[in-house]
Design a protein around this motif. Structure first.
Motif, mmCIF file in Angstrom:
data_model
loop_
_atom_site.group_PDB
_atom_site.id
_atom_site.type_symbol
_atom_site.label_atom_id
_atom_site.label_comp_id
_atom_site.label_asym_id
_atom_site.label_seq_id
_atom_site.Cartn_x
_atom_site.Cartn_y
_atom_site.Cartn_z
ATOM 1 N N GLY A 33 -37.287 15.465 29.480
ATOM 2 C CA GLY A 33 -36.672 14.233 29.004
ATOM 3 C C GLY A 33 -37.200 13.817 27.651
ATOM 4 N N CYS A 36 -35.748 16.151 25.059
ATOM 5 C CA CYS A 36 -34.328 15.875 24.826
ATOM 6 C C CYS A 36 -34.116 14.586 24.043
ATOM 7 C CB CYS A 36 -33.576 15.805 26.148
ATOM 8 S SG CYS A 36 -33.367 17.411 26.911
ATOM 9 N N SER A 37 -35.055 13.642 24.148
ATOM 10 C CA SER A 37 -34.898 12.397 23.394
ATOM 11 C C SER A 37 -35.060 12.624 21.894
ATOM 12 C CB SER A 37 -35.893 11.355 23.883
ATOM 13 O OG SER A 37 -37.208 11.728 23.524
ATOM 14 N N LYS A 44 -27.609 15.372 22.432
ATOM 15 C CA LYS A 44 -27.973 14.624 23.644
ATOM 16 C C LYS A 44 -26.776 14.528 24.583
ATOM 17 C CE LYS A 44 -31.462 11.623 21.636
ATOM 18 N NZ LYS A 44 -31.803 10.257 21.257
ATOM 19 N N ALA A 45 -25.591 14.291 24.003
ATOM 20 C CA ALA A 45 -24.389 14.182 24.823
ATOM 21 C C ALA A 45 -24.107 15.489 25.557
ATOM 22 C CB ALA A 45 -23.195 13.786 23.959
ATOM 23 N N VAL A 48 -26.710 15.772 28.389
ATOM 24 C CA VAL A 48 -26.389 14.829 29.462
ATOM 25 C C VAL A 48 -25.200 15.333 30.266
ATOM 26 C CG1 VAL A 48 -25.485 12.511 29.927
ATOM 27 C CG2 VAL A 48 -27.413 12.802 28.391
ATOM 28 N N SER A 49 -24.186 15.856 29.593
ATOM 29 C CA SER A 49 -23.013 16.351 30.321
ATOM 30 C C SER A 49 -23.350 17.544 31.205
ATOM 31 C CB SER A 49 -21.895 16.707 29.346
ATOM 32 O OG SER A 49 -22.249 17.835 28.575
ATOM 33 N N ALA A 51 -26.549 18.056 32.539
ATOM 34 C CA ALA A 51 -27.520 17.638 33.555
ATOM 35 C C ALA A 51 -26.969 16.604 34.528
ATOM 36 C CB ALA A 51 -28.766 17.087 32.870
ATOM 37 N N GLN A 52 -25.976 15.832 34.126
ATOM 38 C CA GLN A 52 -25.482 14.732 34.953
ATOM 39 C C GLN A 52 -24.983 15.160 36.331
ATOM 40 O OE1 GLN A 52 -22.486 12.364 33.092
ATOM 41 N NE2 GLN A 52 -22.688 10.709 34.579
ATOM 42 N N PRO A 53 -24.225 16.240 36.468
ATOM 43 C CA PRO A 53 -23.788 16.625 37.818
ATOM 44 C C PRO A 53 -24.959 16.926 38.760
ATOM 45 C CG PRO A 53 -22.519 17.796 36.174
ATOM 46 C CD PRO A 53 -23.609 17.089 35.448
ATOM 47 N N GLY A 55 -27.969 15.562 38.653
ATOM 48 C CA GLY A 55 -28.549 14.278 39.030
ATOM 49 C C GLY A 55 -27.705 13.559 40.056
ATOM 50 N N SER A 56 -26.392 13.593 39.888
ATOM 51 C CA SER A 56 -25.489 12.965 40.854
ATOM 52 C C SER A 56 -25.580 13.636 42.216
ATOM 53 C CB SER A 56 -24.048 13.031 40.348
ATOM 54 O OG SER A 56 -23.920 12.327 39.147
#
Length: 177
Positions: A33, A36-37, A44-45, A48-49, A51-53, A55-56
């Motif tokens: 993290g 990535c910051s 970053k987008a 996030v796109s 990694a987001q699935p 995390g969900s």
């Protein structure tokens, strides 16, 4: 050959204590993290796109296991108690749940006010809070907060499980136990 090396890897993995695996994952995720910051916004987008699935899925899996564990452990715990102690235990569980929920809410509000992530001033926070509270009252009249709270305690347990409401699950589990 491949299956035996896979089996050895799995056995080796489970020989590592669980707390060490959790700490390693926590440190690795934190480092990822932080790295990535430092990326530009367009990268970053993308991260996030991707990694987001995951995390969900993790949050969904946690929710999927937490509610049945709470439900059945309360039922079995209440069923194993003598009848004289069950009312006292039920009150203490509901009281503890109420206290921890109140503490978490207060802590979240204080933290949000201190960090002030998206608002310009404290007066804007208060104005938004007053608008939110007034919108909860039906037709601008007096709300029946206690009545709504008490009726919400005794809803359909399957509806409460599906919508992720803990307090009706706790109440039903204690009664069923």
């Amino acid at each position: 050959m491949f299956l035996s090396s896979l089996k050895n890897s799995v056995v080796l993995y489970f020989k590592i204590p669980l707390i060490a695996r959790i700490l390693f994952s926590f440190v690795t995720g934190t480092a990822f993290g932080v790295l990535c910051s430092a990326l530009p916004d367009e990268n970053k987008a993308i991260v996030v796109s991707i990694a987001q699935p995951f995390g969900s899925i993790l949050i969904s899996l946690l929710k999927m296991t937490v509610f049945p564990i709470v439900f059945f452990s309360l039922i079995f715990g209440a069923a194993s108690l003598p009848l004289k102690k069950s009312g006292k235990l039920g009150l203490s569980v509901v009281g503890w749940y109420f206290f921890t929920s109140l503490f978490a809410t207060g802590f979240g509000i204080v933290l949000a006010l201190c960090l002030n992530p998206s608002l310009d001033s404290f007066s804007e926070v208060l104005t938004n809070l007053q608008n939110d509270i007034s919108s909860l009252r039906p037709n601008g009249g007096e709300s029946n907060g206690l009545g709504n709270f008490l009726s919400g305690l005794f809803k359909n347990p399957f509806e409460a499980l599906a919508s992720g409401q803990f307090l009706p699950i706790v109440i039903f589990s204690i009664i069923a136990g």
